[in-house]
Design an enzyme around this catalytic site. Structure first.
Site, mmCIF file in Angstrom:
data_model
loop_
_atom_site.group_PDB
_atom_site.id
_atom_site.type_symbol
_atom_site.label_atom_id
_atom_site.label_comp_id
_atom_site.label_asym_id
_atom_site.label_seq_id
_atom_site.Cartn_x
_atom_site.Cartn_y
_atom_site.Cartn_z
ATOM 1 N N HIS A 31 37.906 37.869 37.093
ATOM 2 C CA HIS A 31 36.703 37.436 36.580
ATOM 3 C C HIS A 31 35.829 38.860 35.894
ATOM 4 O O HIS A 31 36.330 39.836 36.325
ATOM 5 C CB HIS A 31 35.846 36.739 37.535
ATOM 6 C CG HIS A 31 36.168 35.112 37.379
ATOM 7 N ND1 HIS A 31 36.076 34.493 36.238
ATOM 8 C CD2 HIS A 31 36.451 34.572 38.400
ATOM 9 C CE1 HIS A 31 36.541 33.282 36.562
ATOM 10 N NE2 HIS A 31 36.832 33.261 37.787
ATOM 11 N N ASP A 61 32.788 39.415 29.830
ATOM 12 C CA ASP A 61 32.792 38.326 29.204
ATOM 13 C C ASP A 61 32.430 38.238 27.764
ATOM 14 O O ASP A 61 33.242 38.096 26.705
ATOM 15 C CB ASP A 61 32.309 36.999 30.060
ATOM 16 C CG ASP A 61 32.999 36.672 31.341
ATOM 17 O OD1 ASP A 61 34.125 37.341 31.393
ATOM 18 O OD2 ASP A 61 32.680 35.859 32.125
#
Length: 253
Positions: A31, A61
């Site tokens: 992540h 992200d």
């Protein structure tokens, strides 16, 4: 991608992953927090003596991932229009988050950035680039890096004549300067400081909460936030004069 490009040599294929298409970790899960850890970026976020603090998932992200991919796709499309040849855009968040820290890497190579958290000009090491608590438990931010703006901040705070602040970038004095600024800012509420710094060039702003930001006069005037089906959310950015964005839809649509 090979199949798609064989069918249409002008097509541009975007591939978004955390680790990229090659390398020993290409097939590993992860992540944002993991990608920015490996790129070195996470190491830079946090205060002196503290552990690394993830900047939400903005750097991996959204910044090093989504934004970099969007830029790459547009560049690839423009290239295909002029050359007739498409290509694959390999966007890895570990690469993108490293790219976003290019300035820090450059400063470090020049000996102007210490490889420790909270000891540099932009990472809360400098007393004039930080947030401070106010009398009512809220916070304000200051960032007068340039000399004239720094002088304006001191003037507005009423401490322009104090010897401690005479040398803005004397690192040995930074801890004492920060302690003094902490005391000063605790003397007034956040709104009172907003009045003190109104129309100044001191690089000052209140730290607004999610519920406060949409109500600030500047954000209201610009339409920075919009409402759709009773849900407040940021408006599209950047803004295009010739092709404005369509009306915002609810986040679940």
């Amino acid at each position: 991608p090979e199949v798609l490009l064989a069918a249409n040599p002008r097509i541009v294929v975007g591939r978004m992953t955390g680790w990229g298409q090659e390398g020993p970790m290409a097939n590993a899960v992860g992540h944002d927090i993991n990608y920015i850890s490996l790129s070195g970026s996470l190491h830079t976020f946090g205060r002196e003596g503290g552990k690394p603090t993830p900047p939400l998932n903005a750097v991996g992200d959204f910044g090093g991932g989504g934004m970099v991919l969007a830029f790459g796709m547009l560049a690839g499309i423009l290239s295909a229009k002029s050359t007739g040849k498409g290509q694959v855009v390999d966007c890895a968040m570990v690469d993108g988050s490293a790219l976003l820290a290019t300035m820090v890497w450059s400063l470090h190579s020049l000996g102007r950035w210490v490889d420790e958290r909270g000891r540099n000009i932009l990472d809360t090491g400098a007393p004039y680039y930080d947030t401070y608590e106010t009398k009512d438990g809220k916070h304000v931010s200051v960032g007068p890096i340039e000399g004239p703006f720094y002088a304006e901040m001191l003037e507005r705070l009423g401490i322009a004549g104090e010897e401690l602040f005479a040398q803005q970038n004397e690192r040995a004095n930074w801890p004492a300067m920060k302690e003094r600024l902490t005391q000063v800012f605790l003397g007034k509420t956040r709104d009172e400081w907003c009045d003190v710094f109104a129309d100044s060039d001191a690089c000052f702003a209140p730290v607004l909460s999610l519920s406060e930001a949409p109500k600030h006069p500047h954000n209201v005037a610009r339409g920075t936030f919009v409402e759709a089906a009773g849900i407040t959310q940021p408006a599209p950015a950047p803004r295009f004069s010739g092709t404005p964005a369509p009306a915002i839809r609810p986040p679940w649509s």
